[in-house]
Design a protein around this motif. Structure first.
Motif, short mmCIF file in Angstrom:
data_model
loop_
_atom_site.label_atom_id
_atom_site.label_comp_id
_atom_site.label_asym_id
_atom_site.label_seq_id
_atom_site.Cartn_x
_atom_site.Cartn_y
_atom_site.Cartn_z
N GLY A 7 61.93 61.71 -33.45
CA GLY A 7 61.08 62.60 -32.67
C GLY A 7 60.28 63.48 -33.62
O GLY A 7 60.85 64.22 -34.42
N PHE A 8 58.95 63.40 -33.56
CA PHE A 8 58.08 64.14 -34.49
C PHE A 8 57.35 65.22 -33.70
O PHE A 8 56.55 64.92 -32.81
CB PHE A 8 57.08 63.18 -35.13
CG PHE A 8 56.54 63.65 -36.45
CD1 PHE A 8 55.96 64.91 -36.58
CD2 PHE A 8 56.61 62.84 -37.57
CE1 PHE A 8 55.48 65.35 -37.80
CE2 PHE A 8 56.11 63.27 -38.80
CZ PHE A 8 55.55 64.53 -38.91
N ILE A 9 57.62 66.48 -34.00
CA ILE A 9 56.96 67.61 -33.34
C ILE A 9 56.00 68.23 -34.34
O ILE A 9 56.42 68.88 -35.30
CB ILE A 9 57.96 68.66 -32.82
CG1 ILE A 9 58.89 68.04 -31.78
CG2 ILE A 9 57.23 69.84 -32.21
CD1 ILE A 9 60.22 67.64 -32.30
N SER A 10 54.71 68.02 -34.11
CA SER A 10 53.69 68.57 -35.01
C SER A 10 53.28 69.95 -34.51
O SER A 10 53.01 70.12 -33.32
CB SER A 10 52.47 67.65 -35.05
OG SER A 10 51.40 68.28 -35.73
N ALA B 278 52.73 55.59 -39.01
CA ALA B 278 53.81 54.99 -38.21
C ALA B 278 53.72 53.47 -38.19
O ALA B 278 54.72 52.78 -38.00
CB ALA B 278 53.78 55.54 -36.79
N ILE B 279 52.51 52.93 -38.39
CA ILE B 279 52.32 51.48 -38.34
C ILE B 279 53.16 50.78 -39.41
O ILE B 279 53.71 49.70 -39.19
CB ILE B 279 50.82 51.14 -38.52
CG1 ILE B 279 50.02 51.73 -37.35
CG2 ILE B 279 50.61 49.63 -38.62
CD1 ILE B 279 48.52 51.58 -37.51
N GLY B 280 53.32 51.40 -40.55
CA GLY B 280 54.08 50.77 -41.63
C GLY B 280 55.57 51.05 -41.60
O GLY B 280 56.31 50.58 -42.48
N GLN B 281 56.05 51.82 -40.62
CA GLN B 281 57.47 52.18 -40.55
C GLN B 281 58.16 51.29 -39.51
O GLN B 281 58.47 51.71 -38.40
CB GLN B 281 57.64 53.66 -40.19
CG GLN B 281 56.73 54.61 -40.95
CD GLN B 281 56.94 54.54 -42.45
OE1 GLN B 281 58.05 54.42 -42.93
NE2 GLN B 281 55.83 54.59 -43.20
N GLU B 282 58.42 50.04 -39.87
CA GLU B 282 58.92 49.07 -38.90
C GLU B 282 60.34 49.36 -38.43
O GLU B 282 60.74 48.92 -37.35
CB GLU B 282 58.85 47.66 -39.51
CG GLU B 282 57.43 47.21 -39.82
CD GLU B 282 57.39 45.82 -40.41
OE1 GLU B 282 58.48 45.25 -40.65
OE2 GLU B 282 56.28 45.31 -40.65
N GLN C 191 61.32 54.08 -34.75
CA GLN C 191 60.67 54.17 -33.44
C GLN C 191 60.26 55.62 -33.25
O GLN C 191 61.08 56.47 -32.94
CB GLN C 191 61.64 53.72 -32.34
CG GLN C 191 61.05 53.77 -30.94
CD GLN C 191 62.07 53.35 -29.89
OE1 GLN C 191 62.92 52.49 -30.14
NE2 GLN C 191 62.00 53.98 -28.72
N ILE C 192 58.96 55.91 -33.46
CA ILE C 192 58.48 57.29 -33.56
C ILE C 192 57.86 57.74 -32.25
O ILE C 192 56.96 57.09 -31.70
CB ILE C 192 57.46 57.42 -34.71
CG1 ILE C 192 58.12 57.01 -36.04
CG2 ILE C 192 56.94 58.85 -34.80
CD1 ILE C 192 57.15 56.91 -37.19
N VAL D 276 66.86 61.53 -34.96
CA VAL D 276 66.44 62.51 -35.96
C VAL D 276 65.14 63.16 -35.48
O VAL D 276 64.31 62.50 -34.84
CB VAL D 276 66.20 61.85 -37.34
CG1 VAL D 276 65.90 62.91 -38.40
CG2 VAL D 276 67.39 61.02 -37.77
N LEU D 277 64.96 64.44 -35.80
CA LEU D 277 63.73 65.15 -35.46
C LEU D 277 63.01 65.57 -36.74
O LEU D 277 63.65 65.87 -37.75
CB LEU D 277 64.03 66.38 -34.61
CG LEU D 277 64.70 66.12 -33.25
CD1 LEU D 277 65.03 67.43 -32.56
CD2 LEU D 277 63.82 65.25 -32.36
N ILE D 278 61.66 65.60 -36.68
CA ILE D 278 60.84 66.04 -37.81
C ILE D 278 59.88 67.12 -37.32
O ILE D 278 59.26 66.96 -36.26
CB ILE D 278 60.02 64.88 -38.42
CG1 ILE D 278 60.95 63.77 -38.91
CG2 ILE D 278 59.15 65.38 -39.57
CD1 ILE D 278 60.20 62.53 -39.42
N SER D 279 59.76 68.21 -38.07
CA SER D 279 58.75 69.23 -37.77
C SER D 279 58.47 70.02 -39.04
O SER D 279 58.97 69.65 -40.12
CB SER D 279 59.22 70.15 -36.63
OG SER D 279 58.14 70.95 -36.18
#
Length: 567
Positions: free
Chosen positions: A7-10, A23-27, A30-31, A55-58
């Motif tokens: 989960g990506f919170i910008s 994200a296209i290259g991160q096979e 699941q983003i 996992v979360l990213i921010s």
């Protein structure tokens, strides 16, 4: 292997196209991405957690707030030197107006180095808290600063004051690094989860009930197999933890017994890199109807043993010896000479932290299906010399319960070679009958007199010398039980503080053979417990103080009879 759900919170909209591109290259990822800063970002993170994110990213303050709100691993995107250099050079090319970069130390330290190295006309202002943003911006505006570099919060505040804002954005390298960190965190968390699931499965197979608490008493882990839930209250468990933490021992055992069931709690202090914590296990024990021959206890105080006579001094010396703690002990003596009390004394004297299990071998039929804690004592009580079948049961029990630090004590009416062979190398303690320890009689009489004064509120507190002389000369064929019964009779009969000789002579000693007339009457003021005690004492007298025979007549097992006599 399944894809990692990220989960990506910008915190700002401009990051979204870059996320989609990378994200296209991160096979293997699941983003799912969304835009939200601070509280809005936390709400998005909670929704992603509910939807199964791994996992979360921010970034920045939003990432730190999310970490406090969710139970998932959170990757914080850091502003790299490339990000700072790119943003500073963009700002430098706009105009010659005064500019300032505002941020926390993680940004300003790198920015100050770049500005100094490139000799740029850019003021770097360090913040210590988010509350300073507005006042710092107002001060910069008063000094003629026209453009501000910073994070989302800073740029939004600058816009409200009419200042131009330039957002320090995260670049391609930083986002790729965040994706890689998400992979590492997921693999680490997945491994920990696998270990936890394996532990839970193992506890189920072993049928173990376990609770783990942090040093502060916070619940870290719990798993129940035999119990539906924690069998004692959280308050009581915390009190046990307090006792364990304040003592100098590494483990603690507490026995709980009621009419329905019995179990014990064992606590141990463990330590790892994060500090101390306590692990608690709960073990159910069947000691009631299913195992009527078993009695569990956890004596904490040394029972009083009168040892003024040479014979009892020798007994005490033997049970307090080092050999008696290292080897099995045979305690040999007639009925009602205090063998069980000596077994309790030996258990407590050696500070054994486990339980005291007494097995009535004359009635024992089924091996117990439970484990005793370390440093327990097992007492094998034989009311009569064992036959071949009882010896076989003894050997099975020794094999079943003889593992670990367990001490065995056998109580016998006479020496038996077969029991001694089953126990192996052992210490023999011969307990004298009352007729062989007359020096102890005055002390025992006074001890029983004190007990009845405390329990029943009887009046007398001592005996006249001539009255005590009569008791000291009596042979007491029923040993301690006969003495206790007689002392109770004279204590109830005497209405003054001192028992006179006339009271003794008016109340003859009990007969030891033939028909014994009832020596009590049912007083309406007697409690049910007192009436029960009178009946038990009467049956004991009629059976010449043979507890096994008395228990059969009363329809109870010998262990229950022994408990009732102690009450």
């Amino acid at each position: 292997m399944r894809k990692v759900k990220v989960g990506f919170i910008s915190p700002y909209e401009a990051m979204m196209p870059l996320i989609d591109e990378l994200a296209i290259g991160q096979e293997d990822l699941q983003i799912t991405r969304a835009v939200g800063n601070l509280e809005a970002g936390v709400a998005l993170a909670l929704e992603m957690e509910r939807n199964g994110a791994d996992v979360l990213i921010s970034r920045g303050g939003t990432a730190r707030m999310i970490r406090e709100a969710v139970s998932l691993p959170v990757v914080e995107i850091h502003i790299s030197g490339y990000d700072l250099l790119r943003s500073i050079m963009l700002a430098e090319g706009h105009s010659n107006e005064l500019k300032a970069l505002i941020g926390f130390p993680n940004i300003t330290m790198g920015a100050a180095s770049i500005v100094s190295l490139l000799e740029l006309r850019l003021e770097v202002v360090e913040l210590s808290s988010a509350a300073e943003v507005e006042s710092v911006l107002k001060h910069l505006k008063e000094r003629g600063v026209k453009q501000v570099l910073g994070d989302v919060v800073t740029i939004d505040a600058a816009a409200k004051l009419g200042l131009n804002g330039l957002l320090i954005q995260s670049g391609r390298e930083t986002l790729l690094e965040a994706f890689e960190e998400a992979r590492r965190l997921f693999l680490y968390a997945e491994k920990n989860q696998q270990q936890l699931r394996a532990l839970e499965l193992l506890l189920d197979v072993w049928h173990k009930d376990v609770v783990i608490l942090t040093e502060d008493g916070e619940l870290l882990f719990e798993r129940y197999a035999a119990f539906r839930h924690q069998p004692i209250s959280s308050t009581e468990l915390l009190e046990l933890q307090k006792q364990l933490s304040s003592s100098n021992v590494s483990s603690l055992v507490k026995l709980y017994v009621d009419s329905a069931a019995a179990f014990y709690v064992k606590g141990e202090v463990l330590e790892d890199r994060s500090g101390l914590f306590t692990a608690w296990s709960f073990e159910q024990i069947s000691v009631n109807n299913q195992n009527a021959a078993l009695t569990l206890a956890q004596p904490a105080q040394l029972p009083l043993i009168v040892s003024e006579s040479p014979e009892m001094k020798k007994v005490r010396q033997m049970i307090e010896s080092e050999d008696a703690s290292r080897q099995p002990v045979l305690i040999i003596g007639e009925n009602s000479t205090g063998k069980q009390t000596l077994a309790e004394y030996l258990h407590v004297f050696r500070n054994r932290s486990g339980l005291l299990l007494t097995v009535e071998m004359d009635e024992f039929e089924q091996l117990p299906a439970f484990n005793l804690p370390e440093q327990s004592t097992i007492v094998l009580a034989y009311g009569k010399l064992p036959d071949l079948e009882t010896i076989k049961q003894t050997e099975k029990l020794l094999q079943s319960l003889g593992r670990g630090d367990v001490h065995f004590i056998a109580l016998l009416p006479a020496y038996d070679e077969k029991v001694a062979d089953a126990l192996g190398s052992s210490i023999q303690v011969q307990v004298p009958a009352m007729r062989e320890r007359q020096e102890d009689i005055p002390y025992l009489v006074n001890q029983f007199l004190t007990e009845y004064h405390q329990q029943l509120g009887t009046q007398p507190v001592r005996l006249r010398e001539e009255a005590m002389a009569i008791l000291s000369k009596h042979n007491w064929p029923g040993n301690l039980e006969e003495m206790k019964s007689y002392v109770k009779k004279i204590a109830v009969a005497e209405k003054s503080y001192v028992i006179e000789k006339q009271t003794i002579t008016s109340l003859p000693f009990e007969q030891t053979s033939g028909v014994v007339e009832p020596s009590f009457y049912l007083d309406p003021q007697h409690s049910l417990k007192e009436i029960e005690r009178f009946i038990i004492e009467q049956v004991l007298k009629e059976e010449n103080y043979n507890q096994t025979q008395a228990a059969k007549r009363l329809g109870i097992n010998r262990a229950t009879l022994w408990r009732k006599l102690k009450d």
